[in-house]
Design a protein around this motif. Structure first.
Motif, mmCIF file in Angstrom:
data_model
loop_
_atom_site.group_PDB
_atom_site.id
_atom_site.type_symbol
_atom_site.label_atom_id
_atom_site.label_comp_id
_atom_site.label_asym_id
_atom_site.label_seq_id
_atom_site.Cartn_x
_atom_site.Cartn_y
_atom_site.Cartn_z
ATOM 1 N N ASN A 132 0.832 -1.209 0.000
ATOM 2 C CA ASN A 132 0.000 0.000 0.000
ATOM 3 C C ASN A 132 0.864 1.256 0.000
ATOM 4 N N ALA A 133 1.943 1.250 0.782
ATOM 5 C CA ALA A 133 2.829 2.416 0.854
ATOM 6 C C ALA A 133 3.540 2.650 -0.472
ATOM 7 N N VAL A 134 3.955 1.571 -1.150
ATOM 8 C CA VAL A 134 4.583 1.704 -2.461
ATOM 9 C C VAL A 134 3.580 2.231 -3.483
ATOM 10 N N MET A 135 2.360 1.746 -3.436
ATOM 11 C CA MET A 135 1.326 2.207 -4.364
ATOM 12 C C MET A 135 1.038 3.697 -4.192
ATOM 13 N N ASP A 136 1.098 4.186 -2.948
ATOM 14 C CA ASP A 136 0.776 5.587 -2.650
ATOM 15 C C ASP A 136 1.990 6.514 -2.754
ATOM 16 N N ILE A 153 2.945 -2.474 -9.832
ATOM 17 C CA ILE A 153 4.173 -2.599 -9.052
ATOM 18 C C ILE A 153 5.132 -3.562 -9.741
ATOM 19 N N ILE A 154 6.383 -3.140 -9.852
ATOM 20 C CA ILE A 154 7.440 -3.999 -10.379
ATOM 21 C C ILE A 154 7.998 -4.838 -9.230
ATOM 22 N N THR A 155 7.970 -6.158 -9.388
ATOM 23 C CA THR A 155 8.406 -7.093 -8.358
ATOM 24 C C THR A 155 9.631 -7.851 -8.847
ATOM 25 N N GLU A 156 10.707 -7.804 -8.062
ATOM 26 C CA GLU A 156 11.951 -8.466 -8.442
ATOM 27 C C GLU A 156 12.408 -9.399 -7.330
ATOM 28 N N PRO A 157 12.802 -10.639 -7.650
ATOM 29 C CA PRO A 157 13.332 -11.539 -6.621
ATOM 30 C C PRO A 157 14.563 -10.931 -5.962
ATOM 31 N N TRP A 158 14.674 -11.135 -4.641
ATOM 32 C CA TRP A 158 15.779 -10.543 -3.898
ATOM 33 C C TRP A 158 16.620 -11.612 -3.191
ATOM 34 N N LEU A 159 16.051 -12.282 -2.177
ATOM 35 C CA LEU A 159 16.776 -13.283 -1.408
ATOM 36 C C LEU A 159 15.962 -14.563 -1.308
ATOM 37 N N GLU A 160 16.656 -15.676 -1.099
ATOM 38 C CA GLU A 160 15.984 -16.925 -0.765
ATOM 39 C C GLU A 160 15.957 -17.074 0.753
ATOM 40 N N CYS A 271 5.812 1.117 -10.771
ATOM 41 C CA CYS A 271 6.323 1.100 -12.143
ATOM 42 C C CYS A 271 6.651 2.495 -12.644
ATOM 43 N N GLN A 272 6.092 3.535 -12.024
ATOM 44 C CA GLN A 272 6.385 4.905 -12.433
ATOM 45 C C GLN A 272 7.357 5.594 -11.480
ATOM 46 N N LYS A 273 7.945 4.818 -10.586
ATOM 47 C CA LYS A 273 8.885 5.380 -9.627
ATOM 48 C C LYS A 273 10.244 5.593 -10.273
#
Length: 290
Positions: A132-136, A153-160, A271-273
């Motif tokens: 929600n915070a990223v969206m706003d 929202i762009i989602t990227e793998p980070w850690l396992e 995505c627009q960030k």
């Protein structure tokens, strides 16, 4: 058309404050100057950006369309200014609880060692609150424990990350062969719905149990660890969260008759960030995590 950065800054601040009167001291402009700048912007665009409701300005669909683009342009302009000074803008990070409480402290310690004076804001909540915070556009980047399904929202793998079922040393479950049936019969203490950990535990583990005896839902991992340690049930959390307790023997890992429970932690941004130099520098420290 000659839209100015000042007009965009006025628009963005009025949107956040809800009126030209409240925005004027932040912008160091008179209320009439703020109103004039906003009117000029609307005239140039040929649309109204706010609905006038009494003395309040309520952003409409045109304003919502403009806002992320205006914020991106203002941030890029700020980055140009910062190229020629020592001061860098604050990096705003929102992390879900496992990441914020058990992974990021080490990342921030390394970042602070190299850049002790640069501002960094960290908030911690559950994964849905982060999204929600990223969206706003309230934060620059989010770090969460489960996948994000929002198309904006762009989602990227980070850690396992590995999940572990655990209990108190004297738990009855440890005195019988651990099967899916005995796991299902045990009282479970789980994170609340909306938590990334809960979503993954539901998918990887609980969906494979013939039934579920839910004893309690708690809003943070520390509360769950204490509840399990006092014999109130069993749970499943990240190995990073219970590593110290497993080592001391106050909690015991329960071997489950399933494949190793692993999940991916994700990095998300709108995505627009616009990803500033300061933000990309912080993310390099995040990527260095094992």
């Amino acid at each position: 058309m000659h839209i100015t950065l000042r007009q965009l800054a006025v628009f963005a601040e009025v949107l956040k404050k809800g009126s030209t009167t409240q925005a004027s001291p932040v912008l160091a402009l008179s209320q009439s100057a703020v109103s004039a700048a906003l009117a000029d912007l609307e005239n140039q665009l040929g649309v109204q950006l706010f609905d006038r409701v009494g003395k309040r300005l309520v952003v409409n669909e045109h304003g919502r369309l403009l806002y992320p683009r205006a914020v991106a342009l203002l941030e890029q302009a700020g980055e140009i200014e910062q190229l020629f000074c020592d001061n860098n803008g604050a990096v705003r990070v929102y992390a879900s609880s496992t990441v914020g409480n058990y992974i990021l402290p080490e990342v921030i310690a390394h970042y602070r060692r190299d850049f002790p004076a640069l501002p960094l804001e960290l908030s911690v909540g559950n994964s849905q609150e982060v999204i929600n915070a990223v969206m706003d556009f309230r934060v620059d980047i989010g770090l969460i424990e489960g996948p994000c399904h929002n198309v904006a929202i762009i989602t990227e793998p980070w850690l396992e990350d590995e999940l572990v079922v655990f209990a108190a040393p004297g738990a009855a479950l440890l005195n019988v062969p651990v099967t899916l049936e005995t796991l299902a019969a045990a009282p479970w203490i789980l994170r609340e719905r909306g938590s990334g950990t809960r979503e993954i535990v539901d998918y990887l583990l609980l969906a494979r149990l013939p039934r579920l005896r839910l004893a309690m839902e708690l809003g943070n991992s520390e509360a769950i660890k204490h509840a399990v340690r006092h014999g109130l049930g069993v749970s499943c959390l990240s190995r990073r969260v219970i590593a110290e307790q497993l080592q001391s023997g106050s909690l015991v890992e329960v071997p489950v008759p399933l494949a190793r429970l692993t999940r991916t932690l994700y990095r998300i941004h709108h995505c627009q960030k616009h990803l500033s130099c300061a933000l990309l520098r912080f993310l390099r420290y995040c990527e260095a995590q094992p």
